[in-house]
Design a protein around this motif. Structure first.
Motif, PDB file in Angstrom:
ATOM      1  N   GLN A   1       0.825  -1.205   0.000  1.00 35.37           N
ATOM      2  CA  GLN A   1       0.000   0.000   0.000  1.00 35.37           C
ATOM      3  C   GLN A   1       0.864   1.262   0.000  1.00 35.37           C
ATOM      4  N   VAL A   2       1.890   1.289   0.854  1.00 32.44           N
ATOM      5  CA  VAL A   2       2.755   2.462   0.935  1.00 32.44           C
ATOM      6  C   VAL A   2       3.480   2.677  -0.386  1.00 32.44           C
ATOM      7  N   ALA A   3       4.047   1.611  -0.925  1.00 34.54           N
ATOM      8  CA  ALA A   3       4.833   1.729  -2.156  1.00 34.54           C
ATOM      9  C   ALA A   3       3.987   2.268  -3.305  1.00 34.54           C
ATOM     10  N   GLU A   4       2.759   1.795  -3.398  1.00 31.88           N
ATOM     11  CA  GLU A   4       1.906   2.209  -4.507  1.00 31.88           C
ATOM     12  C   GLU A   4       1.417   3.639  -4.314  1.00 31.88           C
ATOM     13  N   TYR A   5       1.081   3.991  -3.095  1.00 40.20           N
ATOM     14  CA  TYR A   5       0.603   5.347  -2.812  1.00 40.20           C
ATOM     15  C   TYR A   5       1.730   6.361  -2.918  1.00 40.20           C
ATOM     16  N   PHE A   6       2.890   5.975  -2.401  1.00 41.22           N
ATOM     17  CA  PHE A   6       4.029   6.884  -2.289  1.00 41.22           C
ATOM     18  C   PHE A   6       4.799   7.010  -3.598  1.00 41.22           C
ATOM     19  N   GLY A   7       4.831   5.913  -4.368  1.00 44.39           N
ATOM     20  CA  GLY A   7       5.562   5.914  -5.627  1.00 44.39           C
ATOM     21  C   GLY A   7       6.975   5.419  -5.474  1.00 44.39           C
ATOM     22  N   GLU A   8       7.146   4.139  -5.129  1.00 43.12           N
ATOM     23  CA  GLU A   8       8.475   3.579  -4.936  1.00 43.12           C
ATOM     24  C   GLU A   8       8.429   2.070  -5.121  1.00 43.12           C
ATOM     25  N   ALA A   9       9.581   1.439  -5.107  1.00 40.98           N
ATOM     26  CA  ALA A   9       9.670  -0.013  -5.138  1.00 40.98           C
ATOM     27  C   ALA A   9       9.594  -0.527  -3.704  1.00 40.98           C
ATOM     28  N   PRO A  10       8.688  -1.449  -3.410  1.00 36.90           N
ATOM     29  CA  PRO A  10       8.581  -1.955  -2.040  1.00 36.90           C
ATOM     30  C   PRO A  10       9.799  -2.772  -1.654  1.00 36.90           C
ATOM     31  N   ALA A  11      10.040  -2.857  -0.350  1.00 37.89           N
ATOM     32  CA  ALA A  11      11.169  -3.638   0.143  1.00 37.89           C
ATOM     33  C   ALA A  11      10.805  -5.100   0.362  1.00 37.89           C
ATOM     34  N   ASN A  12       9.535  -5.364   0.669  1.00 32.19           N
ATOM     35  CA  ASN A  12       9.114  -6.737   0.952  1.00 32.19           C
ATOM     36  C   ASN A  12       8.913  -7.506  -0.358  1.00 32.19           C
ATOM     37  N   THR A  13       9.535  -8.655  -0.473  1.00 33.20           N
ATOM     38  CA  THR A  13       9.475  -9.441  -1.709  1.00 33.20           C
ATOM     39  C   THR A  13       8.073  -9.958  -2.011  1.00 33.20           C
ATOM     40  N   LYS A  14       7.203  -9.983  -1.010  1.00 32.24           N
ATOM     41  CA  LYS A  14       5.845 -10.493  -1.208  1.00 32.24           C
ATOM     42  C   LYS A  14       4.845  -9.392  -1.559  1.00 32.24           C
ATOM     43  N   SER A  15       5.302  -8.135  -1.542  1.00 32.18           N
ATOM     44  CA  SER A  15       4.375  -7.021  -1.747  1.00 32.18           C
ATOM     45  C   SER A  15       3.934  -6.865  -3.186  1.00 32.18           C
ATOM     46  N   CYS A  16       4.775  -7.219  -4.136  1.00 36.51           N
ATOM     47  CA  CYS A  16       4.448  -6.984  -5.540  1.00 36.51           C
ATOM     48  C   CYS A  16       3.184  -7.712  -5.974  1.00 36.51           C
ATOM     49  N   ALA A  17       2.915  -8.827  -5.358  1.00 39.30           N
ATOM     50  CA  ALA A  17       1.715  -9.595  -5.704  1.00 39.30           C
ATOM     51  C   ALA A  17       0.454  -8.960  -5.152  1.00 39.30           C
ATOM     52  N   LEU A  18       0.596  -7.919  -4.332  1.00 40.83           N
ATOM     53  CA  LEU A  18      -0.554  -7.342  -3.635  1.00 40.83           C
ATOM     54  C   LEU A  18      -0.883  -5.919  -4.079  1.00 40.83           C
ATOM     55  N   THR A  19      -0.105  -5.329  -4.992  1.00 44.45           N
ATOM     56  CA  THR A  19      -0.414  -3.971  -5.439  1.00 44.45           C
ATOM     57  C   THR A  19      -1.651  -3.978  -6.327  1.00 44.45           C
ATOM     58  N   LYS A  20      -2.434  -2.907  -6.237  1.00 40.31           N
ATOM     59  CA  LYS A  20      -3.642  -2.813  -7.057  1.00 40.31           C
ATOM     60  C   LYS A  20      -3.295  -2.734  -8.542  1.00 40.31           C
ATOM     61  N   ASN A  21      -2.240  -2.013  -8.839  1.00 43.95           N
ATOM     62  CA  ASN A  21      -1.748  -1.955 -10.212  1.00 43.95           C
ATOM     63  C   ASN A  21      -0.784  -3.114 -10.416  1.00 43.95           C
ATOM     64  N   PRO A  22      -1.137  -4.091 -11.238  1.00 45.17           N
ATOM     65  CA  PRO A  22      -0.264  -5.260 -11.399  1.00 45.17           C
ATOM     66  C   PRO A  22       1.085  -4.927 -12.028  1.00 45.17           C
ATOM     67  N   ASP A  23       1.189  -3.750 -12.636  1.00 46.33           N
ATOM     68  CA  ASP A  23       2.442  -3.351 -13.279  1.00 46.33           C
ATOM     69  C   ASP A  23       3.305  -2.447 -12.392  1.00 46.33           C
ATOM     70  N   HIS A  24       2.852  -2.205 -11.164  1.00 42.49           N
ATOM     71  CA  HIS A  24       3.570  -1.259 -10.316  1.00 42.49           C
ATOM     72  C   HIS A  24       5.032  -1.651 -10.135  1.00 42.49           C
ATOM     73  N   CYS A  25       5.291  -2.870  -9.749  1.00 39.38           N
ATOM     74  CA  CYS A  25       6.664  -3.277  -9.455  1.00 39.38           C
ATOM     75  C   CYS A  25       7.522  -3.345 -10.709  1.00 39.38           C
ATOM     76  N   THR A  26       6.889  -3.597 -11.848  1.00 38.39           N
ATOM     77  CA  THR A  26       7.636  -3.558 -13.101  1.00 38.39           C
ATOM     78  C   THR A  26       8.065  -2.129 -13.401  1.00 38.39           C
ATOM     79  N   GLN A  27       7.144  -1.194 -13.219  1.00 39.77           N
ATOM     80  CA  GLN A  27       7.435   0.218 -13.487  1.00 39.77           C
ATOM     81  C   GLN A  27       8.545   0.739 -12.593  1.00 39.77           C
ATOM     82  N   TYR A  28       8.585   0.268 -11.353  1.00 40.79           N
ATOM     83  CA  TYR A  28       9.577   0.752 -10.402  1.00 40.79           C
ATOM     84  C   TYR A  28      10.767  -0.193 -10.248  1.00 40.79           C
ATOM     85  N   HIS A  29      10.866  -1.189 -11.116  1.00 47.99           N
ATOM     86  CA  HIS A  29      12.021  -2.101 -11.158  1.00 47.99           C
ATOM     87  C   HIS A  29      12.256  -2.754  -9.792  1.00 47.99           C
TER      88      HIS A  29
END
Length: 400
Positions: free
Chosen positions: A327-355
């Motif tokens: 939630q923080v990563a998507e709202y704030f605009g960053e790559a999350p630190a937790n390896t399990k977070s990418c599967a939980l972002t509302k935008n499925p492309d969020h982690c791809t966009q932020y590498h």
């Protein structure tokens, strides 16, 4: 300082935009850094029942309780689960974070790498017992045990997320995307007069990154570990750049507007800035140039003598949980630190966009780290230029 959508940033921009104008000022009340970290031990635990309260000092967007946007709230679930009532104070710059945390009024802080060592060497924070933070096991290994969050083998916090300081450019004037920082630094730049540089002393490291590639004979291995010769070369490059600048930026929203309109042609900035500028039409591009880039990775840290140690540890575990970190990563605009977070972002492309989990992308991203006299690149035969001297040199540059 970085949120995800224009709608979500509106409430922050009014308060933050003015504060960010002071980014060029890096004064704080922390003691001068030295080479010897304080003697400190981590809390042995176990983590017990919360004390009922927790005071949080954070970047805007890191500790949302629904007051900015009713749909954005990961503080209330924490309060309900732990009984720890959270009060939040936000800050606009790392200098402000160090100043505020030095008052002793706050239990935990989200510190960027250009603040974390000041807090450690200033004896403001305590080592963190990572065994008492179960979600630490899922944090990306790339963010653990780094110079900005670990001192003398002791972890001083929990990594939160990361981002790169990219080259932003106006698409209309760049039909072919730039691949180098050269236009930002070299005389005769076609973008002269329309360049945007970050208005803080830590930007000296950006000059050092460029020199690492262009003047390898200087021997720079880490842009935050500069001996006198290397530092002088970085300052000379900054003096060369200054007449070509259209601005030193502090307000990322304003910078994005300038890039979108063409008032600015290129600048160092964030993916977030481009996202906001491209809300209605795609006008701003981003790239990580071949020379590499600076970046940032934030760390949650605990006050040395907090009276709310149980709430503090429960907060650290909550804020880097897969759900909250997503939630923080998507709202704030960053790559999350937790390896399990990418599967939980509302935008499925969020982690791809932020590498988020592209290890290779980060190989030449140099995260903000407080410069200290003991060279953090491993050299022991020379003395590096410390943070206070960075600030003095930066202030002289701004006043010249």
């Amino acid at each position: 300082m970085r949120c995800q959508t224009a709608l979500r940033t509106v409430a922050l921009v009014g308060a933050l935009g003015l504060a960010l104008a002071a980014c060029g000022s890096s004064e704080d009340t922390a003691p001068v850094l030295d080479d010897s970290p304080p003697e400190a031990t981590a809390y042995a635990g176990p983590v017990g029942q919360g004390e009922g309260a927790l005071s949080v000092l954070a970047w805007p967007g890191y500790a949302e309780d629904g007051s900015t946007d009713p749909a954005v709230d990961w503080v209330t679930p924490f309060e309900q689960a732990t009984g720890c009532q959270v009060s939040v104070k936000t800050f606009a710059t790392s200098a402000e974070a160090v100043q505020l945390f030095s008052t002793g009024e706050y239990d935990v802080v989200s510190a960027s790498g250009d603040a974390s060592l000041r807090l450690v060497y200033g004896d403001r924070v305590q080592p963190v017992n990572t065994d008492l933070v179960p979600n630490y096991a899922d944090i990306l290994p790339d963010l653990k045990n780094k110079p900005w969050n670990t001192v003398a083998g002791k972890s001083y916090g929990i990594p939160h997320g990361r981002g790169a300081n990219l080259l932003l450019y106006n698409l209309a004037t760049h039909p072919t995307p730039p691949t180098s920082w050269a236009d930002m630094w070299e005389p005769g730049s076609p973008a002269a007069g329309k360049l945007s540089a970050y208005g803080d002393a830590i930007y000296i490291a950006d000059a050092a990154v460029y020199l690492m590639a262009k003047q390898p004979e200087l021997g720079i291995k880490n842009p935050y570990a500069l001996d006198q010769t290397q530092f002088d070369a970085a300052m000379a490059l900054l003096r060369q750049q200054k007449p070509m600048l259209g601005e030193y930026w502090g307000d990322y929203v304003k910078q994005g507007q300038g890039l979108a309109s063409g008032t600015l042609s290129e600048g160092m900035g964030w993916q977030l800035t481009a996202n906001l500028a491209n809300t209605d039409a795609t006008t701003v591009g981003t790239t990580k140039p071949v020379e590499g880039a600076t970046g940032w990775s934030d760390t949650w840290m605990i006050k040395k003598n907090t009276e709310h140690i149980n709430c503090a540890y429960q907060w650290l575990n909550h804020i880097v949980s897969p759900e909250a970190n997503a939630q923080v990563a998507e709202y704030f605009g960053e790559a999350p630190a937790n390896t399990k977070s990418c599967a939980l972002t509302k935008n499925p492309d969020h982690c791809t966009q932020y590498h988020a989990q592209e290890t290779g992308f980060w190989d030449n991203v140099y995260y903000w780290t407080t410069p200290i006299e003991q060279c953090i690149d491993g050299r022991r035969d020379v003395e590096c230029i410390g943070y206070d001297d960075w600030v003095r040199a930066w202030t002289e540059l701004q006043n010249s």
